[in-house]
Design a protein around this motif. Sequence first.
Motif, short mmCIF file in Angstrom:
data_model
loop_
_atom_site.label_atom_id
_atom_site.label_comp_id
_atom_site.label_asym_id
_atom_site.label_seq_id
_atom_site.Cartn_x
_atom_site.Cartn_y
_atom_site.Cartn_z
N ALA A 52 -8.95 7.33 -1.09
CA ALA A 52 -8.06 8.49 -1.03
C ALA A 52 -7.96 9.05 0.39
O ALA A 52 -6.94 9.63 0.77
N LEU A 53 -9.01 8.86 1.17
CA LEU A 53 -9.04 9.33 2.56
C LEU A 53 -8.42 8.33 3.53
O LEU A 53 -8.22 8.63 4.69
N PHE A 54 -8.11 7.16 3.05
CA PHE A 54 -7.70 6.04 3.90
C PHE A 54 -6.18 6.02 4.08
O PHE A 54 -5.43 6.08 3.11
N ASN A 55 -5.75 5.89 5.32
CA ASN A 55 -4.34 5.85 5.66
C ASN A 55 -3.82 4.41 5.65
O ASN A 55 -4.05 3.66 6.59
N LYS A 56 -3.14 4.06 4.59
CA LYS A 56 -2.61 2.69 4.47
C LYS A 56 -1.31 2.50 5.23
O LYS A 56 -0.74 1.41 5.23
N ARG A 57 -0.85 3.55 5.90
CA ARG A 57 0.35 3.44 6.72
C ARG A 57 0.02 3.26 8.21
O ARG A 57 0.92 3.18 9.04
N ALA A 58 -1.25 3.20 8.52
CA ALA A 58 -1.68 3.02 9.92
C ALA A 58 -1.25 1.65 10.42
O ALA A 58 -1.27 0.66 9.69
N ARG A 59 -0.86 1.60 11.67
CA ARG A 59 -0.44 0.32 12.28
C ARG A 59 -1.55 -0.71 12.22
O ARG A 59 -1.31 -1.88 11.98
N LEU A 60 -2.76 -0.26 12.43
CA LEU A 60 -3.91 -1.17 12.43
C LEU A 60 -4.13 -1.78 11.04
O LEU A 60 -4.56 -2.92 10.93
N LYS A 62 -1.81 -2.68 9.01
CA LYS A 62 -0.87 -3.81 8.93
C LYS A 62 -1.29 -4.94 9.86
O LYS A 62 -1.24 -6.11 9.48
N SER A 63 -1.69 -4.60 11.07
CA SER A 63 -2.02 -5.65 12.03
C SER A 63 -3.27 -6.44 11.64
O SER A 63 -3.39 -7.62 11.96
N LEU A 64 -4.20 -5.79 10.94
CA LEU A 64 -5.40 -6.49 10.45
C LEU A 64 -5.15 -7.15 9.09
O LEU A 64 -6.05 -7.77 8.54
N ASP A 65 -3.94 -6.99 8.58
CA ASP A 65 -3.54 -7.56 7.29
C ASP A 65 -4.48 -7.13 6.17
O ASP A 65 -4.83 -7.91 5.29
N LEU A 66 -4.86 -5.86 6.18
CA LEU A 66 -5.79 -5.35 5.18
C LEU A 66 -5.15 -5.23 3.80
O LEU A 66 -5.85 -5.26 2.79
N LYS A 67 -3.82 -5.13 3.76
CA LYS A 67 -3.17 -4.99 2.45
C LYS A 67 -3.35 -6.24 1.59
O LYS A 67 -3.25 -6.17 0.37
N ASN A 68 -3.61 -7.37 2.22
CA ASN A 68 -3.81 -8.62 1.48
C ASN A 68 -5.28 -8.92 1.22
O ASN A 68 -5.63 -10.02 0.79
N LYS A 69 -6.14 -7.94 1.50
CA LYS A 69 -7.56 -8.11 1.25
C LYS A 69 -7.98 -7.16 0.13
O LYS A 69 -7.41 -6.09 -0.03
#
Length: 112
Positions: A52-60, A62-69
């Motif tokens: 809930a505290l985590f910003n999933k819109r941060a550029r980093l 996307k660049s670390l491809d965290l959405k696919n992890k």
Amino acid sequence: MKKVYFLKTCDTCRRILKDLNLEGFEQQEIKTNPITANELEEMYQLSKSYEALFNKRARLYKSLDLKNKDLSEIDYKDYLLQEYTFLKRPVFIIDNQIFIGNSKKVVEEMKK
């Protein structure tokens, strides 16, 4: 306790902070004064979630491809402590309530 965590280079944070009366608030700019493990734990106790505290819109993000992890709560915690941009902001703590992010709903609730 009244405290706000924000980023001074964020236009949205600046706009929200400008609209509010921050008298009596401790203000912590997270780029120059990063959150500590204890502060993050305090936020976690109120929110019950690092995600809930985590910003999933941060550029980093996307660049670390965290959405696919498949990230666990521990992963979110580690990323929040490593990089200030991962904190969803602003974060207001007023007594035993926490208000996370800049959605209209959250800002309106916080103003009450």
